[in-house]
Design an enzyme around this catalytic site. Structure first.
Site, PDB file in Angstrom:
ATOM      1  N   GLY A  12      -7.109  -4.033  -3.225  1.00 30.83           N
ATOM      2  CA  GLY A  12      -5.686  -4.195  -3.466  1.00 30.83           C
ATOM      3  C   GLY A  12      -5.323  -5.593  -3.187  1.00 30.83           C
ATOM      4  N   ASP A  13      -4.437  -6.197  -3.748  1.00 26.16           N
ATOM      5  CA  ASP A  13      -3.490  -7.468  -3.547  1.00 26.16           C
ATOM      6  C   ASP A  13      -4.547  -8.502  -3.764  1.00 26.16           C
ATOM      7  OD1 ASP A  13      -1.435  -5.905  -2.649  1.00 26.16           O
ATOM      8  OD2 ASP A  13      -2.640  -5.800  -0.405  1.00 26.16           O
ATOM      9  N   LYS A  16      -3.215  -9.218  -8.791  1.00 24.64           N
ATOM     10  CA  LYS A  16      -2.996  -8.392 -10.276  1.00 24.64           C
ATOM     11  C   LYS A  16      -1.952  -9.144 -11.083  1.00 24.64           C
ATOM     12  CE  LYS A  16      -3.562  -4.767  -8.190  1.00 24.64           C
ATOM     13  NZ  LYS A  16      -4.131  -5.012  -6.999  1.00 24.64           N
ATOM     14  N   ASN A  38       3.750   2.209  -4.345  1.00 21.96           N
ATOM     15  CA  ASN A  38       2.988   1.729  -3.146  1.00 21.96           C
ATOM     16  C   ASN A  38       2.304   0.356  -3.680  1.00 21.96           C
ATOM     17  OD1 ASN A  38       1.224   2.763  -5.282  1.00 21.96           O
ATOM     18  ND2 ASN A  38      -0.397   4.003  -3.945  1.00 21.96           N
ATOM     19  N   ALA A  39       2.238   0.145  -4.925  1.00 19.45           N
ATOM     20  CA  ALA A  39       1.958  -1.412  -5.362  1.00 19.45           C
ATOM     21  C   ALA A  39       2.972  -2.364  -5.277  1.00 19.45           C
ATOM     22  CB  ALA A  39       1.587  -1.185  -6.817  1.00 19.45           C
ATOM     23  N   GLY A  40       2.611  -3.684  -4.792  1.00 12.06           N
ATOM     24  CA  GLY A  40       3.447  -4.824  -4.722  1.00 12.06           C
ATOM     25  C   GLY A  40       2.743  -5.831  -5.484  1.00 12.06           C
ATOM     26  N   HIS A  41       3.144  -6.149  -6.710  1.00 14.67           N
ATOM     27  CA  HIS A  41       2.427  -7.233  -7.432  1.00 14.67           C
ATOM     28  C   HIS A  41       3.548  -8.429  -7.562  1.00 14.67           C
ATOM     29  CE1 HIS A  41       0.023  -3.971  -9.809  1.00 14.67           C
ATOM     30  NE2 HIS A  41      -0.108  -3.912  -8.613  1.00 14.67           N
ATOM     31  N   ARG A 144      -0.229  21.941  -9.703  1.00 15.84           N
ATOM     32  CA  ARG A 144       0.810  21.945 -10.754  1.00 15.84           C
ATOM     33  C   ARG A 144       2.337  22.644 -10.352  1.00 15.84           C
ATOM     34  NH1 ARG A 144      -4.257  25.685 -12.102  1.00 15.84           N
ATOM     35  NH2 ARG A 144      -4.053  25.715  -9.775  1.00 15.84           N
ATOM     36  N   GLN A 224      -3.443  -1.190  -6.980  1.00 15.66           N
ATOM     37  CA  GLN A 224      -4.626  -0.972  -6.059  1.00 15.66           C
ATOM     38  C   GLN A 224      -5.931  -1.750  -6.355  1.00 15.66           C
ATOM     39  OE1 GLN A 224      -2.847   2.319  -6.698  1.00 15.66           O
ATOM     40  NE2 GLN A 224      -1.461   0.938  -5.646  1.00 15.66           N
ATOM     41  N   ARG A 305      -2.358  -8.026   6.300  1.00 13.94           N
ATOM     42  CA  ARG A 305      -3.597  -7.829   5.787  1.00 13.94           C
ATOM     43  C   ARG A 305      -4.907  -8.238   6.718  1.00 13.94           C
ATOM     44  NH1 ARG A 305      -1.505 -10.246   0.143  1.00 13.94           N
ATOM     45  NH2 ARG A 305      -0.076  -8.773  -0.582  1.00 13.94           N
ATOM     46  N   VAL A 414      -6.042 -21.256  -8.549  1.00 17.06           N
ATOM     47  CA  VAL A 414      -6.039 -22.024  -7.531  1.00 17.06           C
ATOM     48  C   VAL A 414      -4.666 -22.383  -6.984  1.00 17.06           C
ATOM     49  CG1 VAL A 414      -8.307 -23.415  -7.842  1.00 17.06           C
ATOM     50  CG2 VAL A 414      -6.249 -24.178  -9.077  1.00 17.06           C
TER      51      VAL A 414
HETATM   52  P1  GDP Z   1      -1.694  -7.743  -6.268  1.00 16.94           P
HETATM   53  O1  GDP Z   1      -0.921  -6.763  -5.922  1.00 16.94           O
HETATM   54  O2  GDP Z   1      -2.923  -7.714  -6.972  1.00 16.94           O
HETATM   55  O3  GDP Z   1      -0.491  -8.312  -7.603  1.00 16.94           O
HETATM   56  O4  GDP Z   1      -1.378  -9.081  -5.413  1.00 16.94           O
HETATM   57  P2  GDP Z   1      -0.188  -9.360  -4.250  1.00 16.94           P
HETATM   58  O5  GDP Z   1       1.167  -9.992  -5.172  1.00 16.94           O
HETATM   59  O6  GDP Z   1       0.200  -8.411  -3.456  1.00 16.94           O
HETATM   60  O7  GDP Z   1      -0.832 -10.378  -3.529  1.00 16.94           O
HETATM   61  C1  GDP Z   1      -1.391 -11.730  -4.105  1.00 16.94           C
HETATM   62  C2  GDP Z   1      -0.512 -12.903  -3.291  1.00 16.94           C
HETATM   63  O8  GDP Z   1      -1.388 -13.915  -3.480  1.00 16.94           O
HETATM   64  C3  GDP Z   1       0.857 -13.120  -3.842  1.00 16.94           C
HETATM   65  O9  GDP Z   1       1.506 -13.636  -2.771  1.00 16.94           O
HETATM   66  C4  GDP Z   1       0.509 -14.153  -4.877  1.00 16.94           C
HETATM   67  O10 GDP Z   1       1.686 -14.986  -5.180  1.00 16.94           O
HETATM   68  C5  GDP Z   1      -0.501 -14.927  -4.204  1.00 16.94           C
HETATM   69  N1  GDP Z   1      -1.514 -15.472  -5.207  1.00 16.94           N
HETATM   70  C6  GDP Z   1      -2.093 -15.161  -6.358  1.00 16.94           C
HETATM   71  N2  GDP Z   1      -2.925 -16.110  -6.861  1.00 16.94           N
HETATM   72  C7  GDP Z   1      -3.025 -17.314  -5.991  1.00 16.94           C
HETATM   73  C8  GDP Z   1      -3.843 -18.196  -5.844  1.00 16.94           C
HETATM   74  O11 GDP Z   1      -4.741 -18.547  -6.614  1.00 16.94           O
HETATM   75  N3  GDP Z   1      -3.724 -19.048  -4.677  1.00 16.94           N
HETATM   76  C9  GDP Z   1      -3.005 -18.759  -3.682  1.00 16.94           C
HETATM   77  N4  GDP Z   1      -2.779 -19.455  -2.767  1.00 16.94           N
HETATM   78  N5  GDP Z   1      -1.957 -17.514  -3.792  1.00 16.94           N
HETATM   79  C10 GDP Z   1      -2.087 -16.984  -4.763  1.00 16.94           C
HETATM   80  P1  IMO Z   2      -1.676  -3.407  -5.141  1.00 19.06           P
HETATM   81  O1  IMO Z   2      -1.315  -2.518  -6.298  1.00 19.06           O
HETATM   82  C1  IMO Z   2      -3.088  -2.630  -0.935  1.00 19.06           C
HETATM   83  C2  IMO Z   2      -3.290   1.423   0.491  1.00 19.06           C
HETATM   84  C3  IMO Z   2      -2.504   1.664   1.776  1.00 19.06           C
HETATM   85  C4  IMO Z   2      -3.312   2.521   2.318  1.00 19.06           C
HETATM   86  C5  IMO Z   2      -3.929   3.432   1.301  1.00 19.06           C
HETATM   87  C6  IMO Z   2      -3.318   4.760   1.152  1.00 19.06           C
HETATM   88  O2  IMO Z   2      -0.427  -4.175  -4.564  1.00 19.06           O
HETATM   89  O3  IMO Z   2      -2.983  -3.814  -5.017  1.00 19.06           O
HETATM   90  P2  IMO Z   2      -0.914   5.217  -0.212  1.00 19.06           P
HETATM   91  O4  IMO Z   2       0.466   4.948   0.045  1.00 19.06           O
HETATM   92  O5  IMO Z   2      -1.259   4.838  -1.742  1.00 19.06           O
HETATM   93  O6  IMO Z   2      -1.134   6.779  -0.261  1.00 19.06           O
HETATM   94  O7  IMO Z   2      -1.876   4.488   0.693  1.00 19.06           O
HETATM   95  O8  IMO Z   2      -3.883   2.590   0.057  1.00 19.06           O
HETATM   96  N1  IMO Z   2      -2.842   0.806  -0.612  1.00 19.06           N
HETATM   97  C7  IMO Z   2      -2.548  -0.498  -0.816  1.00 19.06           C
HETATM   98  N2  IMO Z   2      -3.432  -1.693  -0.353  1.00 19.06           N
HETATM   99  N3  IMO Z   2      -2.462  -2.923  -2.308  1.00 19.06           N
HETATM  100  C8  IMO Z   2      -1.940  -1.881  -2.875  1.00 19.06           C
HETATM  101  O9  IMO Z   2      -1.470  -2.046  -4.205  1.00 19.06           O
HETATM  102  C9  IMO Z   2      -2.091  -0.723  -2.312  1.00 19.06           C
HETATM  103  N4  IMO Z   2      -1.483   0.383  -2.601  1.00 19.06           N
HETATM  104  C10 IMO Z   2      -1.775   1.473  -1.395  1.00 19.06           C
HETATM  105  O10 IMO Z   2      -2.322   0.303   2.563  1.00 19.06           O
HETATM  106  O11 IMO Z   2      -4.625   2.122   3.233  1.00 19.06           O
HETATM  107 MG    MG Z   3      -0.130  -6.064  -3.888  1.00 17.19          MG
END
Ligand code: GDP
Ligand code: IMO
Ligand code: MG
Length: 425
Positions: A12-13, A16, A38-41, A144, A224, A305, A414
């Site tokens: 994850g993270d 995306k 749970n996601a944070g994009h 269910r 994730q 992280r 980048v």
């Molecule tokens: P996601 O959950 O997969 O959408 O990713 P997150 O948003 O949780 O975490 C990615 C983090 O990296 C965010 O703070 C983005 O703004 C940052 N990010 C994405 N691409 C790049 C990159 O190429 N370089 C840097 N330095 N940061 C990036």
């Molecule tokens: P994005 O979409 C990173 C992790 C949690 C925990 C496990 C189970 O932003 O990539 P949950 O609350 O889903 O039952 O937790 O999964 N987790 C993530 N880690 N990015 C995420 O989403 C996540 N969503 C859940 O930290 O380890």
């Molecule tokens: Mg995220």
């Protein structure tokens, strides 16, 4: 672009949100198919930063239509707050967002159960969930006994909700957690349900029509990552949904053969938030530097992280399961200042060399990464606009990463902004 799936291919993270936002310039539809808030994009547009939890990242492009598919578990209050916040920031939602009537609801009792179950687990067994009620909501779906978005439109919905509160209070009391007051809960949720009602519909026919229309581009936004997948991740340290490309068909109601392209998203290194094995995790100054330069704090929970080198075994495994055609390689710039950079090409475990992730959690915990070292490039890459402009050492690193994983890099990121993206293919 046609029908493209984007999946996180680590824990994850991976970035995306950024890739979806970049590709949505050419997309007509953006579809979430699993997970919940749970996601944070994160998406950075100009000087504005958005962190999306349930709304597909395409919501930031005015011409894109967005679907919250049947495979999600939706926190109605969380979603309402998120959408209202977007509206306050000038993003129009009406007529552009469609919520599947088959998506399941996450209610306060799920969050309470999530927290209470975690609290009961001893150290070493805790999952480190986001406490968003995800596991308990998917448990109800499989059991269910869940409530779905479509139920909100029924006349007797509040009665159904009260019945669930009574049943869940019994479970909460077994865990030693306080009970919930049904009247209070129903009153608290009522405004959110009223706000969301106009968005609820059967998303399956509209999405299938779009996928059959060759003039329409559809993007599926994974949440994730493959290593958090309920089947293929580091079980039980996983989330409760099918995070890979395989989740698209069941999570959005579309035929698997209608998917044309799978893009895997990987960071140029690896991170994980929450508990569970992580073979390339670093506990030294390099690990700290990755976290600091990469600003590696959870977008949903703010937790730091865990950081480590790029794990080629994980990426190879994700590519195999997901049928990944190409990589979006993110955050290359974070490696700009390192003297030496490493890629894990295999694991060594009990005298054996492994090129795939084992199912056994105890075996994975014993795996030691086999590394190849690369000399760092020691100069900024954020201003680079083509592969040619990258330092030679960075190109070498990318080429080897492609060889180790067997998948070519098509998008290179980048920096967090839309403009810091090199599209190679
Ligand atoms: P996601 O959950 O997969 O959408 O990713 P997150 O948003 O949780 O975490 C990615 C983090 O990296 C965010 O703070 C983005 O703004 C940052 N990010 C994405 N691409 C790049 C990159 O190429 N370089 C840097 N330095 N940061 C990036
Ligand atoms: P994005 O979409 C990173 C992790 C949690 C925990 C496990 C189970 O932003 O990539 P949950 O609350 O889903 O039952 O937790 O999964 N987790 C993530 N880690 N990015 C995420 O989403 C996540 N969503 C859940 O930290 O380890
Ligand atoms: Mg995220």
């Amino acid at each position: 672009m046609a029908n493209t799936v984007l999946i996180g291919s680590q824990w994850g993270d991976e970035g995306k949100g950024k890739v979806i936002d970049v590709l949505t310039a050419d997309a007509d539809w953006v579809v979430r198919y699993q997970g919940g808030n749970n996601a944070g994009h994160t998406v950075e547009v100009g000087d504005q930063k958005y962190v999306l939890h349930l709304a597909p990242s395409g919501i930031l492009r005015p011409d894109a239509k967005c679907i919250i598919g049947n495979g999600l578990v939706v926190d109605p209050i969380g979603l309402t707050e998120e959408l209202q916040d977007l509206e306050k920031r000038g993003i129009s939602i009406a007529g552009r967002l469609f919520i599947s009537d088959r998506a399941h609801l996450v209610i306060q009792y799920h969050k309470e159960l999530d927290g209470a179950k975690e609290a009961k687990l001893e150290t070493g067994k805790k999952i480190g969930t986001t406490k968003r009620g995800i596991g308990p909501a998917y448990s109800d779906k499989a059991d269910r006994s869940g409530l779905r978005m479509g139920d909100v439109l029924e006349d007797d919905f509040e009665t159904m909700l009260r019945e669930r509160v009574a049943a869940k209070n019994a479970m909460l009391s077994v865990l030693g957690a306080p009970s919930l007051d049904a009247d209070e809960l129903v009153a608290t949720y009522r405004p959110a349900f009223e706000y969301l009602k106009p968005f609820i519909c059967d998303t399956v026919p509209m999405l299938n029509a779009a996928m059959r229309d060759s003039s329409q581009n559809v993007l599926f936004e994974g949440a994730q990552g493959v290593m958090l997948d309920i089947d293929f991740g580091t079980y039980p340290f996983v989330t409760s949904s099918s995070t890979g490309a395989g989740g698209v068909a069941s999570g959005a109601g579309v035929p698997p053969h209608a998917i044309d392209d799978v893009i895997g998203i990987v960071k140029a290194y690896t991170t994980r938030v929450g508990e569970g094995p992580f073979p390339t995790e670093l506990f030294d100054d390099d690990g700290k530097a990755l976290g600091k330069v990469g600003n590696e704090f959870g977008a949903t929970t703010g937790r730091p992280r865990r950081c480590g080198w790029f794990d080629g075994v994980v990426a190879r495994y994700a590519a195999m399961i997901g049928g990944i055609d190409r990589w979006a390689l993110m955050k290359l710039d974070v490696l700009d200042g390192f003297e030496t950079i490493k890629i894990c090409t295999a694991y060594e475990c009990d005298g054996e060399l492994l090129d795939m992730v084992p199912a056994s959690i105890s075996k994975l915990s014993r795996c030691k990464p086999v590394y190849e070292d690369f000399k760092g490039w020691n100069c900024p890459t954020t201003g680079c606009t083509s592969m040619d402009e990258l330092p030679e050492q960075a190109k070498k690193y990318i080429r080897r990463l492609e060889e180790v994983t067997g998948v070519p890099v098509a998008i290179l990121s980048v920096g967090p902004k839309r403009s810091s993206t090199i599209v190679l293919d």
